[in-house]
Design an enzyme around this catalytic site. Sequence first.
Site, short mmCIF file in Angstrom:
data_model
loop_
_atom_site.label_atom_id
_atom_site.label_comp_id
_atom_site.label_asym_id
_atom_site.label_seq_id
_atom_site.Cartn_x
_atom_site.Cartn_y
_atom_site.Cartn_z
N SER A 67 -23.92 1.06 27.58
CA SER A 67 -24.03 2.29 27.36
C SER A 67 -23.23 3.29 28.22
O SER A 67 -21.98 3.35 27.98
CB SER A 67 -25.60 2.69 27.33
N LYS B 36 -23.79 -0.95 23.35
CA LYS B 36 -24.59 0.09 23.01
C LYS B 36 -23.79 1.27 23.09
O LYS B 36 -23.66 1.75 24.12
CB LYS B 36 -25.96 0.13 23.74
#
Length: 472
Positions: free
Chosen positions: A384, A409
């Site tokens: 992320s 992600k």
Amino acid sequence: MRVFLCNSSSSSLFPPPPAPTARRPQKPLLATPQNPSFIRSLTGAALSFNLLFFSPLSPLPPPSIASDFTSSGSQLECREEDQRIEEERRLERAPELVTNEEIVKEAWQIVNDSFLDTGRNRWSPEAWLQKKEDIIGTSLQTRSKAHDVIRRMLSTLGDPYTRFLSPSEFSKMARYDMSGIGVNLREIPDENGEVKLKVLGLILDGPAHAAGVRQGDELLSVNGVDLKGKSAFEALSILQGPSDTSVNITVKHGNCGPIQSVDVQRQLVAKTPVFYRLEQMDNGKTSVGYMRLKEFNALARKDLVTAMKRLQGMGASFFILDLRDNLGGLVQEGIEIAKLFLNEGETVIYTAGRETQNVKSIVAETVPLITTPVIVLVNKNTASASEIVATALHDNCRAILVGEKTYGKGLIQSVFELHDGSGVVVTVGKYVTPNHLDINGNGIDPDYKKLPAWNEVVERLSKCQKQQSKET
């Protein structure tokens, strides 16, 4: 604020980092990529969240606070109007006044307005509208049954990150404070289109609440710095400071005054995520600044800047940024950290929502803090916000990546509170790297599995920069 300086031999340069702990989010409204309040977006992995806290409506100032205000006729009328509006909102939000069917429809509408299909092709406006028709014909005798319907409804989307939060789960999110004084700020445009910073929530009995700050107050200045035209993120950065130190804030109570200046004692909840040390490599010929970033919390950028400056002062000629097992955190912290390494105008990341043609770019606005070569350490748990930083530095020829393929992600989630105190986490966007790679589900391949020699790093980055110059 505490920054840890650890010294050890070069043989322990890259010890296995400790397992990251999941963080708890809070209740933002929908975050949009171009809004500076994008800080409210979720960027951790499935269980890694960091967001601001929105509390239930707080009580009006007690007499001891209110008696300090000037009481002209117009101000009294404003206060009475504020009381009326607040009472109406309180009643509107009362769980017992919301039907089970309305709660389900509210969740349905949020998904309908905001959800981004992540490539599984299990969502369409037509299919989702049919879900609503099915719900209307369902008998919902209890609140728990309504919550079960929402869970089943969200599960059909095929997105593991879009999910329901029970009231108890949602309430657990209300313990993370970014400001250091227990407030959450939201940018509210006025009638002229200018942004005001309003207190949308605060921690009851927290420092700001104890000093007389209340729900709906406008934050005007911090330590004499006028906040006009500043984003919520910029204001929060000014508010932050060492725990147990004092900060002066000026607030405007309610919609139309009065204005009050108060001193508030900081009580930071967030702990420093930065560990750093100076390492000697190549038989003592090369000084390397090693920086380990565990998560992107409220202190990440500030403490990383401190680490970089101190390592520079200690003679570091190269830097290693360790993002292994960093599952993410606050997106804006990641974006701001990436900017520390980039030249003005270089792209940090692209963001895309439901309409793929509306891709937005986020770029660096200033010169980099350091210009020396950087190695970024990554592994399968680098996710992320960490992937945003890694790709921003890599794609702009500022760093090479060493280690394992990253998690993959690249989605943006926002958390919405429903009117009964429950909530839904919804995927609303995704990230695309400066080289136009879709992070989500793909991850990032490293340049090397093991540390290369520094002269090889310098040569590779130099070639990358020359190639980039030709293309532009």
